[in-house]
Design an enzyme around this catalytic site. Structure first.
Site, PDB file in Angstrom:
ATOM      1  N   ALA A  10       0.256 -19.844  -6.574  1.00 25.05           N
ATOM      2  CA  ALA A  10       0.133 -18.450  -6.161  1.00 25.05           C
ATOM      3  C   ALA A  10      -0.027 -18.326  -4.642  1.00 25.05           C
ATOM      4  O   ALA A  10       0.760 -17.639  -3.973  1.00 25.05           O
ATOM      5  CB  ALA A  10      -1.051 -17.816  -6.890  1.00 25.05           C
ATOM      6  N   LYS A 176     -18.009 -18.995   2.254  1.00 27.73           N
ATOM      7  CA  LYS A 176     -17.142 -18.782   1.083  1.00 27.73           C
ATOM      8  C   LYS A 176     -17.692 -19.581  -0.103  1.00 27.73           C
ATOM      9  O   LYS A 176     -17.709 -19.086  -1.243  1.00 27.73           O
ATOM     10  CB  LYS A 176     -15.718 -19.236   1.439  1.00 27.73           C
ATOM     11  N   GLU A 258     -12.482 -25.898 -10.370  1.00 31.86           N
ATOM     12  CA  GLU A 258     -12.798 -26.489  -9.064  1.00 31.86           C
ATOM     13  C   GLU A 258     -14.319 -26.707  -8.913  1.00 31.86           C
ATOM     14  O   GLU A 258     -14.819 -26.806  -7.802  1.00 31.86           O
ATOM     15  CB  GLU A 258     -12.247 -25.610  -7.942  1.00 31.86           C
TER      16      GLU A 258
HETATM   17  N1  LIG Z   1      -4.666 -17.373  -6.055  1.00 27.74           N
HETATM   18  C1  LIG Z   1      -5.512 -16.757  -5.226  1.00 27.74           C
HETATM   19  O1  LIG Z   1      -5.545 -15.503  -5.154  1.00 27.74           O
HETATM   20  C2  LIG Z   1      -6.427 -17.546  -4.328  1.00 27.74           C
HETATM   21  C3  LIG Z   1      -7.151 -16.863  -3.336  1.00 27.74           C
HETATM   22  C4  LIG Z   1      -7.954 -17.587  -2.466  1.00 27.74           C
HETATM   23  C5  LIG Z   1      -8.047 -18.958  -2.588  1.00 27.74           C
HETATM   24  N2  LIG Z   1      -7.359 -19.588  -3.567  1.00 27.74           N
HETATM   25  C6  LIG Z   1      -7.485 -21.044  -3.654  1.00 27.74           C
HETATM   26  O2  LIG Z   1      -6.245 -21.605  -3.251  1.00 27.74           O
HETATM   27  C7  LIG Z   1      -6.008 -22.832  -3.962  1.00 27.74           C
HETATM   28  C8  LIG Z   1      -4.695 -22.707  -4.712  1.00 27.74           C
HETATM   29  O3  LIG Z   1      -4.847 -21.676  -5.677  1.00 27.74           O
HETATM   30  P1  LIG Z   1      -3.641 -21.081  -6.510  1.00 27.74           P
HETATM   31  O4  LIG Z   1      -4.167 -19.885  -7.203  1.00 27.74           O
HETATM   32  O5  LIG Z   1      -2.453 -20.950  -5.646  1.00 27.74           O
HETATM   33  O6  LIG Z   1      -3.466 -22.250  -7.583  1.00 27.74           O
HETATM   34  P2  LIG Z   1      -2.148 -22.639  -8.368  1.00 27.74           P
HETATM   35  O7  LIG Z   1      -1.362 -21.408  -8.646  1.00 27.74           O
HETATM   36  O8  LIG Z   1      -2.570 -23.495  -9.504  1.00 27.74           O
HETATM   37  O9  LIG Z   1      -1.341 -23.495  -7.307  1.00 27.74           O
HETATM   38  C9  LIG Z   1      -1.491 -24.872  -7.125  1.00 27.74           C
HETATM   39  C10 LIG Z   1      -0.093 -25.422  -7.045  1.00 27.74           C
HETATM   40  O10 LIG Z   1      -0.163 -26.776  -6.642  1.00 27.74           O
HETATM   41  C11 LIG Z   1       0.805 -27.482  -7.373  1.00 27.74           C
HETATM   42  N3  LIG Z   1       0.502 -28.906  -7.404  1.00 27.74           N
HETATM   43  C12 LIG Z   1      -0.539 -29.528  -8.002  1.00 27.74           C
HETATM   44  N4  LIG Z   1      -0.451 -30.858  -7.839  1.00 27.74           N
HETATM   45  C13 LIG Z   1       0.686 -31.082  -7.138  1.00 27.74           C
HETATM   46  C14 LIG Z   1       1.326 -32.253  -6.669  1.00 27.74           C
HETATM   47  N5  LIG Z   1       0.826 -33.465  -6.908  1.00 27.74           N
HETATM   48  N6  LIG Z   1       2.473 -32.118  -5.968  1.00 27.74           N
HETATM   49  C15 LIG Z   1       3.011 -30.901  -5.733  1.00 27.74           C
HETATM   50  N7  LIG Z   1       2.441 -29.737  -6.151  1.00 27.74           N
HETATM   51  C16 LIG Z   1       1.281 -29.831  -6.849  1.00 27.74           C
HETATM   52  C17 LIG Z   1       0.725 -26.869  -8.744  1.00 27.74           C
HETATM   53  O11 LIG Z   1       1.891 -27.217  -9.449  1.00 27.74           O
HETATM   54  P3  LIG Z   1       1.871 -27.396 -11.049  1.00 27.74           P
HETATM   55  O12 LIG Z   1       1.999 -26.000 -11.561  1.00 27.74           O
HETATM   56  O13 LIG Z   1       3.044 -28.265 -11.288  1.00 27.74           O
HETATM   57  O14 LIG Z   1       0.556 -28.011 -11.391  1.00 27.74           O
HETATM   58  C18 LIG Z   1       0.642 -25.392  -8.393  1.00 27.74           C
HETATM   59  O15 LIG Z   1       1.911 -24.833  -8.208  1.00 27.74           O
HETATM   60  C19 LIG Z   1      -7.228 -22.988  -4.886  1.00 27.74           C
HETATM   61  O16 LIG Z   1      -8.198 -23.771  -4.255  1.00 27.74           O
HETATM   62  C20 LIG Z   1      -7.743 -21.577  -5.055  1.00 27.74           C
HETATM   63  O17 LIG Z   1      -9.113 -21.531  -5.405  1.00 27.74           O
HETATM   64  C21 LIG Z   1      -6.537 -18.926  -4.437  1.00 27.74           C
END
Ligand SMILES: NC(=O)c1ccc[n+]([C@@H]2O[C@H](COP(=O)([O-])OP(=O)(O)OC[C@H]3O[C@@H](n4cnc5c(N)ncnc54)[C@H](OP(=O)(O)O)[C@@H]3O)[C@@H](O)[C@H]2O)c1
Length: 297
Positions: A10, A176, A258
């Site tokens: 995301a 945070k 996490e």
């Molecule tokens: N979403 C939000 O609104 C938000 C806001 C603030 C902070 N955050 C933080 O930002 C971070 C990411 O969050 P997110 O919501 O974006 O999580 P997410 O949607 O799960 O994104 C993580 C991505 O990393 C990929 N990934 C994992 N292992 C990998 C590897 N070995 N090689 C390549 N890609 C890999 C995953 O792919 P797969 O699907 O193949 O596993 C997934 O696409 C987290 O720490 C979250 O707490 C998120």
């Protein structure tokens, strides 16, 4: 700039689309690339096509933006280091603390920048990303080489404002972390929205959590008082009252949380400072117990 995004979830997809729209050469590094390009549509904008898992693009990257979850950092990044130029700026953007320290030794030759963001995004499908909440992003140096990367805040600010540079990113990360410690495990265990934590029955548990967090932060040299932290937590609870926290979602869908890099990090720091944090320890133990129970099902 040549920018590669590691982790096109995301948050990674949100930045990928904005950076490409701003004119940068953006490519993605996916876990399992089935094709050499990937299309992403941000909200109702025109879909954008990105090159994926291209070794040459990776080698030529000015910036590697790492947006995998905290517990995925090590496994995702280490295999790529051989292919990266040591001038490539590594920017880590995830919730929680301690993940970069785990690979600190391997990163000593690179400029490393840490980021924390309150932007919000979700991926309703593999090729779509929605920007679900505007927020702020702070960047700051993790190591000496990172201190020379202040210009990045301007680059990112032109892309998806507001972005600020801070020379003290540890304080921003702790602030945070404190909010995440208060909101995430409790909403996950109660399976409720953030706003439910404003109910009177949660005021006592929240008070204990926040008191313990502020004691650990004080020992870490982060200037914060209980009342300041308490009012920040309640502000976030109100501002995000209709949202589910990421940990609530992770627990709901039986995905690893996490917790090790949020409450777990706090408990490890408390132990180092010989501070008792029973409220946070109990939340940590319960989330770990639930995660463990999925493996034994
Ligand atoms: N979403 C939000 O609104 C938000 C806001 C603030 C902070 N955050 C933080 O930002 C971070 C990411 O969050 P997110 O919501 O974006 O999580 P997410 O949607 O799960 O994104 C993580 C991505 O990393 C990929 N990934 C994992 N292992 C990998 C590897 N070995 N090689 C390549 N890609 C890999 C995953 O792919 P797969 O699907 O193949 O596993 C997934 O696409 C987290 O720490 C979250 O707490 C998120």
């Amino acid at each position: 700039m040549n920018i590669t995004i590691l982790g096109a979830g995301a948050i990674g997809s949100l930045w990928a689309c904005h950076l490409k729209e701003a004119g940068h050469n953006v490519s993605l590094w996916l876990r399992t690339p089935k094709i050499s390009s990937h299309t992403l549509q941000l909200d109702d904008q025109t879909p954008l096509t990105f090159t994926t898992n291209d070794d040459t693009r990776l080698e030529q990257s000015d910036v590697l933006l790492i947006t995998v979850k905290a517990w995925q950092v090590k496994e995702a990044l280490l295999p790529l280091l051989d292919k990266l130029h040591t001038d490539t700026i590594l920017v880590f953007m995830h919730n929680g603390m301690g993940a970069v320290e785990e690979v600190e030794n391997e990163l000593r030759h690179y400029p490393v920048v840490l980021a924390t963001t309150t932007q919000a995004a979700m991926k309703p499908s593999l090729d779509k990303v929605n920007h679900t909440g505007a927020g702020q992003t702070q960047l700051g140096p993790f190591n000496a080489k990172g201190t020379q990367c202040q210009f990045l805040a301007e680059v990112f600010n032109h892309t998806l404002p507001d972005v600020f540079w801070t020379s003290d990113i540890q304080t921003a990360l702790w602030q945070k972390l404190a909010i995440n410690c208060a909101i995430n495990p409790l909403t996950a265990l109660e399976q409720c929205r953030n706003g439910n934590l404003a109910e009177a029955r949660y005021s006592e548990p929240l008070r204990h959590i926040i008191q313990e967090v502020s004691e650990v932060m004080a020992q870490e040299g982060i200037p914060v008082s209980f009342s300041e932290l308490n009012s920040k937590v309640y502000k976030v609870i109100t501002a995000t009252k209709d949202n589910y926290s990421s940990m609530q979602q992770d627990l709901c869908y039986q995905r690893p949380t996490e917790i090790d890099f949020i409450t777990g990090y706090l408990c490890r720091k408390a132990q180092e400072h010989k501070i008792n944090v029973p409220a946070n320890q109990a939340l940590y133990d319960e989330i770990k117990r639930i995660e463990h129970s999925w493996r034994t099902q």
